[in-house]
Design an enzyme around this catalytic site. Structure first.
Site, PDB file in Angstrom:
ATOM      1  N   SER A 138       0.729  -1.091  -0.012  1.00  0.00           N
ATOM      2  CA  SER A 138       0.062  -0.034  -0.138  1.00  0.00           C
ATOM      3  C   SER A 138       0.839   1.230  -0.021  1.00  0.00           C
ATOM      4  O   SER A 138       1.977   1.307   0.619  1.00  0.00           O
ATOM      5  CB  SER A 138      -0.797  -0.074   1.187  1.00  0.00           C
ATOM      6  N   TYR A 160      -1.276   0.037  10.555  1.00  0.00           N
ATOM      7  CA  TYR A 160      -1.601  -0.464   9.243  1.00  0.00           C
ATOM      8  C   TYR A 160      -0.164   0.265   8.510  1.00  0.00           C
ATOM      9  O   TYR A 160       0.350  -0.490   7.620  1.00  0.00           O
ATOM     10  CB  TYR A 160      -2.740  -0.086   8.425  1.00  0.00           C
TER      11      TYR A 160
HETATM   12  N1  LIG Z   1      -8.498  -1.835  -1.069  1.00  0.00           N
HETATM   13  C1  LIG Z   1      -7.836  -0.817  -1.187  1.00  0.00           C
HETATM   14  O1  LIG Z   1      -7.996   0.379  -1.537  1.00  0.00           O
HETATM   15  C2  LIG Z   1      -6.311  -1.325  -0.702  1.00  0.00           C
HETATM   16  C3  LIG Z   1      -5.290  -0.210  -0.863  1.00  0.00           C
HETATM   17  C4  LIG Z   1      -3.955  -0.587  -0.565  1.00  0.00           C
HETATM   18  C5  LIG Z   1      -3.484  -2.019  -0.195  1.00  0.00           C
HETATM   19  N2  LIG Z   1      -4.519  -2.826  -0.134  1.00  0.00           N
HETATM   20  C6  LIG Z   1      -4.348  -4.262   0.155  1.00  0.00           C
HETATM   21  O2  LIG Z   1      -4.710  -5.055  -0.855  1.00  0.00           O
HETATM   22  C7  LIG Z   1      -5.243  -6.505   0.050  1.00  0.00           C
HETATM   23  C8  LIG Z   1      -6.318  -6.906  -0.243  1.00  0.00           C
HETATM   24  O3  LIG Z   1      -7.314  -5.962   0.436  1.00  0.00           O
HETATM   25  P1  LIG Z   1      -9.070  -5.761   0.127  1.00  0.00           P
HETATM   26  O4  LIG Z   1      -9.082  -4.470  -0.249  1.00  0.00           O
HETATM   27  O5  LIG Z   1      -9.181  -6.820  -1.211  1.00  0.00           O
HETATM   28  O6  LIG Z   1      -9.422  -6.359   1.319  1.00  0.00           O
HETATM   29  P2  LIG Z   1     -10.660  -7.114   1.899  1.00  0.00           P
HETATM   30  O7  LIG Z   1     -11.936  -6.884   0.789  1.00  0.00           O
HETATM   31  O8  LIG Z   1     -11.115  -6.776   3.210  1.00  0.00           O
HETATM   32  O9  LIG Z   1     -10.066  -8.641   1.631  1.00  0.00           O
HETATM   33  C9  LIG Z   1      -8.919  -8.917   2.549  1.00  0.00           C
HETATM   34  C10 LIG Z   1      -8.986 -10.336   2.489  1.00  0.00           C
HETATM   35  O10 LIG Z   1      -7.729 -10.861   3.254  1.00  0.00           O
HETATM   36  C11 LIG Z   1      -8.233 -12.157   3.934  1.00  0.00           C
HETATM   37  N3  LIG Z   1      -7.591 -12.104   5.286  1.00  0.00           N
HETATM   38  C12 LIG Z   1      -7.586 -11.141   6.375  1.00  0.00           C
HETATM   39  N4  LIG Z   1      -6.892 -11.835   7.630  1.00  0.00           N
HETATM   40  C13 LIG Z   1      -6.682 -13.006   6.966  1.00  0.00           C
HETATM   41  C14 LIG Z   1      -5.827 -13.978   7.705  1.00  0.00           C
HETATM   42  N5  LIG Z   1      -5.575 -13.990   8.741  1.00  0.00           N
HETATM   43  N6  LIG Z   1      -5.736 -15.337   7.097  1.00  0.00           N
HETATM   44  C15 LIG Z   1      -6.368 -15.522   5.575  1.00  0.00           C
HETATM   45  N7  LIG Z   1      -6.865 -14.481   5.104  1.00  0.00           N
HETATM   46  C16 LIG Z   1      -7.035 -13.224   5.799  1.00  0.00           C
HETATM   47  C17 LIG Z   1      -9.701 -11.824   4.198  1.00  0.00           C
HETATM   48  O11 LIG Z   1     -10.306 -13.015   4.506  1.00  0.00           O
HETATM   49  P3  LIG Z   1     -11.523 -13.036   5.488  1.00  0.00           P
HETATM   50  O12 LIG Z   1     -12.703 -13.068   4.582  1.00  0.00           O
HETATM   51  O13 LIG Z   1     -11.424 -14.550   5.968  1.00  0.00           O
HETATM   52  O14 LIG Z   1     -11.625 -12.247   6.271  1.00  0.00           O
HETATM   53  C18 LIG Z   1     -10.096 -11.301   2.668  1.00  0.00           C
HETATM   54  O15 LIG Z   1      -9.956 -12.356   1.721  1.00  0.00           O
HETATM   55  C19 LIG Z   1      -4.529  -6.250   1.469  1.00  0.00           C
HETATM   56  O16 LIG Z   1      -3.399  -6.608   1.687  1.00  0.00           O
HETATM   57  C20 LIG Z   1      -4.700  -4.650   1.472  1.00  0.00           C
HETATM   58  O17 LIG Z   1      -3.861  -4.158   2.527  1.00  0.00           O
HETATM   59  C21 LIG Z   1      -5.973  -2.505  -0.440  1.00  0.00           C
END
Ligand SMILES: NC(=O)c1ccc[n+]([C@@H]2O[C@H](COP(=O)([O-])OP(=O)(O)OC[C@H]3O[C@@H](n4cnc5c(N)ncnc54)[C@H](OP(=O)(O)O)[C@@H]3O)[C@@H](O)[C@H]2O)c1
Length: 243
Positions: A138, A160
């Site tokens: 990120s 974070y």
């Molecule tokens: N969305 C954004 O704007 C953004 C920006 C910068 C970076 N990111 C990064 O992109 C990645 C994906 O984010 P997202 O936006 O898709 O978030 P999200 O919709 O909240 O999805 C997060 C995913 O991570 C899984 N997860 C969390 N803790 C876990 C654990 N202990 N073991 C296995 N799986 C786990 C969740 O599974 P569960 O369903 O089991 O909770 C879910 O599948 C993350 O690393 C995030 O930091 C996102």
């Protein structure tokens, strides 16, 4: 056939990455905490003619990571995508409000687990043709960025931000230390994406792009990974983010 492994593949960016790679003909190992409730993944697996395999994985649990290794054996993994992540727990951690346990949990999931998973699956990467190790990071992990006053949501996310900076540092280390094995490392910022993490999946969302649009850009960046750009920190469009 390219083999891709995605962690946190049951929703958000992980699901979009898994769907796009599967549609492109790859063999995709989709990892999630609870396969029973992962409806979208079950649907993807059912329509994939055996190319999509669901494997349980809680990235915060070392026994679960060891069990993933047992499930894979020596299977080559061309592209290992460490995507699973959390927002920070609690999300609001500011200069005068640090929650110690929450900080450690955030570091475990976002920073430690990708390095542990890479270590455990190192031979699977080495046995593959592409040998690509990817971390979804990120721009909030960028140390040089001024996040503004304590009233800003971004400025409150101490845990974070620290976790993504630590993730970047660990991945840079692997880019250097495993270069002799031909392992290529991508540290990628997906942009501001409409997922559960941003709490904004609707049309009125301030998050700027869909998970599919971000995933398409990330896949292009992964395809472009070479020894020359291994260990760099671009966003989904290819713009370099400062450390
Ligand atoms: N969305 C954004 O704007 C953004 C920006 C910068 C970076 N990111 C990064 O992109 C990645 C994906 O984010 P997202 O936006 O898709 O978030 P999200 O919709 O909240 O999805 C997060 C995913 O991570 C899984 N997860 C969390 N803790 C876990 C654990 N202990 N073991 C296995 N799986 C786990 C969740 O599974 P569960 O369903 O089991 O909770 C879910 O599948 C993350 O690393 C995030 O930091 C996102």
């Amino acid at each position: 056939m390219t083999t891709v492994l995605v962690t946190g593949a049951n929703r958000g960016l992980g699901l979009a990455l898994a769907q796009l790679y599967a549609a492109d003909g790859a063999e995709v190992i989709v990892c999630c905490r609870d396969p029973e409730t992962a409806g979208a993944l079950k649907q993807l697996a059912a329509s994939s003619e055996g190319r999509v395999r669901i494997v349980p994985l809680d990235v915060a649990d070392e026994a679960s990571i060891a069990s993933l290794k047992r499930a894979l054996g020596d299977q080559p993994i061309d592209i290992l995508i460490n995507n699973a992540g959390i927002n920070g727990t609690p999300k609001a951690q500011s200069a005068d409000r640090i929650d110690a346990e929450g900080w450690i949990t955030t570091m475990r999931v976002n920073a430690l687990s990708p390095v542990l998973i890479a270590q455990v699956l190192r031979d699977n990467l080495r046995r593959s043709s592409e040998k690509k190790l990817v971390a979804i990071s990120s721009d909030l992990g960028s140390t040089g960025v001024d996040y503004g006053s304590t009233s800003s949501v971004r400025s409150e996310r101490y845990a974070y931000r620290a976790s993504k900076a630590a993730l970047n540092n660990g991945m840079r280390g692997l880019a250097r230390d495993w270069a002799a094995d031909g392992v290529l490392v991508g540290i990628l910022n997906p942009g501001f994406v409409r997922t559960d993490m941003t709490g904004a999946r609707g049309a009125a969302s301030p998050a700027s792009i869909s998970a599919e649009e971000s995933a398409r850009g990330l896949i292009r960046r992964i395809a472009e990974l070479t020894a020359a750009n291994s260990g760099a920190f671009p966003d989904y469009l290819g713009e370099t983010i400062s450390w």
